[in-house]
Design an enzyme around this catalytic site. Structure first.
Site, PDB file in Angstrom:
ATOM      1  N   ASP A 175      -1.811  -2.260  -2.192  1.00  0.00           N
ATOM      2  CA  ASP A 175      -3.097  -2.665  -1.603  1.00  0.00           C
ATOM      3  C   ASP A 175      -3.849  -3.630  -2.507  1.00  0.00           C
ATOM      4  OD1 ASP A 175      -3.435  -0.388  -3.398  1.00  0.00           O
ATOM      5  OD2 ASP A 175      -5.518  -0.295  -2.743  1.00  0.00           O
ATOM      6  N   GLU A 242      -4.739   2.294  -4.276  1.00  0.00           N
ATOM      7  CA  GLU A 242      -5.188   2.400  -5.665  1.00  0.00           C
ATOM      8  C   GLU A 242      -6.609   1.885  -5.806  1.00  0.00           C
ATOM      9  OE1 GLU A 242      -5.888   1.486  -9.876  1.00  0.00           O
ATOM     10  OE2 GLU A 242      -5.960   0.108  -8.190  1.00  0.00           O
TER      11      GLU A 242
HETATM   12 ZN   LIG Z   1      -4.679  -2.700  -9.701  1.00  0.00          ZN
END
Ligand SMILES: [Zn+2]
Ligand SMILES: *[C@@H]1O[C@H](CO)[C@@H](O)[C@H](O)[C@H]1NC(C)=O
Ligand SMILES: *[C@@H]1O[C@H](CO)[C@@H](O)[C@H](O)[C@H]1NC(C)=O
Length: 577
Positions: A175, A242
């Site tokens: 992501d 994340e």
């Molecule tokens: Zn990162």
């Protein structure tokens, strides 16, 4: 850099004069010694122990000892990878792969619903398809499994069971931080075009973290193509969130691997770093983050009875909240450099490896006393290094405040949120205690009920001050520097990466990560967690979450060499078990 200054006079006193002073003190005032301030006592001790010599350049004291450059025994595989990363045809290929994955806008948003319920997660199917179609050899040799749909786990099974050779785990996240619609026009090249201008690859995710993701995939792909078969299992795991909580992929991946391999079941974890290769004190360092600061969001509510603005109390909830915020800011957490902090290890490395004149003597002269536990020196050193203050203290930032809805009504509630990043020596409960000690007297002064962090809240009392914790994460355990995993990593860095500018040597140093990565879910799996990006991050880093994110092609194309060599070296270490 801290200003260079002369050492305080007393630091220059000759050994005989120190001896004389000590003799006088010991002889005449031996009892009083107990009451002397710590710095004086430790200065005397140092005079005897000559411990300050340890921190001279090239002291040979074993401080920040560098591993030898570690070359894999599998010369054929290493040669294959080295030839590739030097070949222009390969450069074109890997740059195209990075550019292609940047073109998939895998943004993660704070307010995303669960996977399966919120369609915005579907873009991650495209990332998975992209990996499958670009890395057929990897998909053929490694098993792909899923944790909560979009958490991808690739296992390249070694010939030895995990009980004999613990697997090597490399993490990356799919992501990216969203690009705000009204900043798109500020990008020199559109954020999701993956434009390569011959020198730099531009786009959201170029550094954080798609360059890393492609590099570790490449390292496995190249090793497969070289004919190498591992003894030690290699696992690649790619999260999908994340940049937000990590709850949707980061945690499920960790749970999945923990279930399979158990406590301490992993040899070493590599994840993105915050520093990479940088120049400090006129010396090139490979900065490996061996810990992360902790995290805490503190909420504060002040509630009271409202009423008409024509008949107000002297201090309403907004006034009392203001008093609380003032107290918080005026009692900021003190700075302290201790040996528990990996940044002390960095200062030690700089002391013995950087040019003598490039480390301020004010800093160098305190290292021995800090190591000896002298709390005055610990605080002074933090002051000397004020330009890096938040590596040495808990930070606090009042980020949100609200209260009052109508100008002619007395407000009934005021709320504030404070974001804290906890120093490695601190803990959630220490920070909570500090806040309770600050806020309780203010509540009492105004005759209000005080609810601390451990209260069962919801007291029917209308006039009250409440503290509560929202997101909380303890500082990460500090990864060891005396493990085989660390030696393999350090030796690999020194073998495959180059110093910047004209430096002769690249010094591997421990460092501290001020932010958090997905590794926060992996603490049980191994003590050997290392966050490091094998490129010069000096400029890239500043752009990671903003416009014009980029990665330099010349550095990116060499990343697979580092990761492949790490796999080979870790495999050699498995032979010894
Ligand atoms: Zn990162
Ligand atoms: C604090 O106030 C907010 C609204 O401003 C509310 O959502 C929250 O539940 C309150 N928390 C406590 C512990 O009182
Ligand atoms: C680095 O070296 C240069 C030239 O020797 C010197 O002028 C400069 O002050 C040094 N920088 C630091 C941070 O010490």
């Amino acid at each position: 850099m801290a200003q260079q200054g002369n050492a305080p006079k007393s630091r220059n006193s000759s050994l005989p004069s120190v001896l004389l002073r000590s003799a006088v003190l010991i002889g005449v005032l031996s009892l009083a010694l107990t009451y002397l301030d710590a710095p004086l006592w430790s200065r005397i001790a140092e005079g005897f122990g000559r411990s300050r010599d340890k921190y001279a350049v090239g002291s040979g004291s074993g401080i920040c000892r560098q591993e030898v450059k570690l070359s894999p025994t599998n010369i054929k595989a290493e040669r294959f990878v080295r030839d590739k990363v030097e070949s222009p045809a390969y450069h074109a290929e890997i740059i195209k792969k990075l550019s292609g994955i940047i073109q998939i806008p895998s943004e993660s948003y704070d307010e995303l619903g669960p996977i399966g319920a919120d369609d915005r997660w579907n873009v991650f199917y495209r990332i998975e398809e992209y990996i499958e179609s670009n890395y057929p050899k990897v998909l053929e040799k490694a098993t792909l499994e899923h944790a909560n749909t979009h958490g991808l786990i690739l296992t390249w099974r070694g010939s030895l069971p995990a009980s004999e050779a613990k697997p090597l785990l490399m993490l990356a996240h799919q992501d990216v931080v969203p690009v705000l619609a009204d900043t798109v026009q500020d990008w020199t090249h559109p954020p999701y075009q993956g434009h390569f201008d011959g020198e730099v690859i531009w786009g959201r995710g170029a550094t954080d973290d798609k360059g890393y993701l492609i590099s570790i995939l490449e390292s496995v792909d190249l090793l497969i193509k070289s004919g190498f078969t591992p003894k030690r299992t290699v696992i690649l795991a790619f999260g999908c969130d994340e940049e937000i909580s990590g709850e949707n992929c980061g945690r499920p991946i960790a749970d999945f691997l923990h279930h399979r391999y158990g406590d301490e079941g992993i040899y070493l974890i590599m994840d993105e770093g915050s520093m990479g290769i940088q120049r400090e004190f006129n010396q090139s360092f490979a900065m490996v983050s061996v810990a992360e600061k902790g995290y805490l969001d503190v909420g504060i509510n002040v509630t009271s009875t409202g009423g008409h603005a024509s008949n107000p109390p002297d201090h309403n909830v907004i006034g009392i909240m203001s008093e609380i915020v003032m107290a918080i800011e005026e009692n900021a957490f003190p700075g302290r450099v201790t040996t528990k902090n990996p940044m002390f290890g960095f200062l030690e490395c700089a002391a013995v490896h950087a040019p003598q004149s490039s480390m301020p003597s004010t800093v160098r002269s305190k290292l021995g006393r800090v190591a000896g536990g002298d709390i005055h020196a610990q605080a002074q050193l933090a002051q000397d290094l004020d330009h890096m203050r938040y590596y040495f203290r808990t930070s606090q930032s009042v980020g949100k405040m609200s209260g009052g809805v109508k100008i002619n009504a007395i407000p009934e509630i005021a709320s504030t949120m404070v974001n804290l990043r906890l120093a490695v020596e601190s803990s959630i409960s220490l920070v909570e205690q500090h806040y309770e000690n600050l806020v309780r007297p203010i509540a009492q002064k105004h005759g209000m009920v005080f609810e601390g962090f451990r209260s069962s809240y919801g007291s029917p009392e209308r006039r009250k001050v409440s503290l509560y914790g929202v997101d909380a994460l303890e500082p990460a355990p500090v990864s060891p520097l005396d493990s085989e995993s660390w030696r393999v990593l350090s030796g690999t860095i020194r073998n495959t990466l180059r110093p910047l500018e004209n430096d002769d040597e690249l010094i591997v140093t421990p460092y501290l990560m001020p932010a958090n990565t997905d590794t926060k879910f992996f603490w049980a799996l191994t003590k050997n967690i290392y966050r490091f990006t094998p490129i010069n991050l000096v400029d890239n880093l500043n752009r990671a979450h903003t416009t014009n994110e980029f990665i330099r092609a010349g550095e990116f194309v060499r990343e697979p060499l580092f990761f492949a060599t790490l796999i080979l070296n870790a495999d050699d270490a498995a032979a010894g078990v």
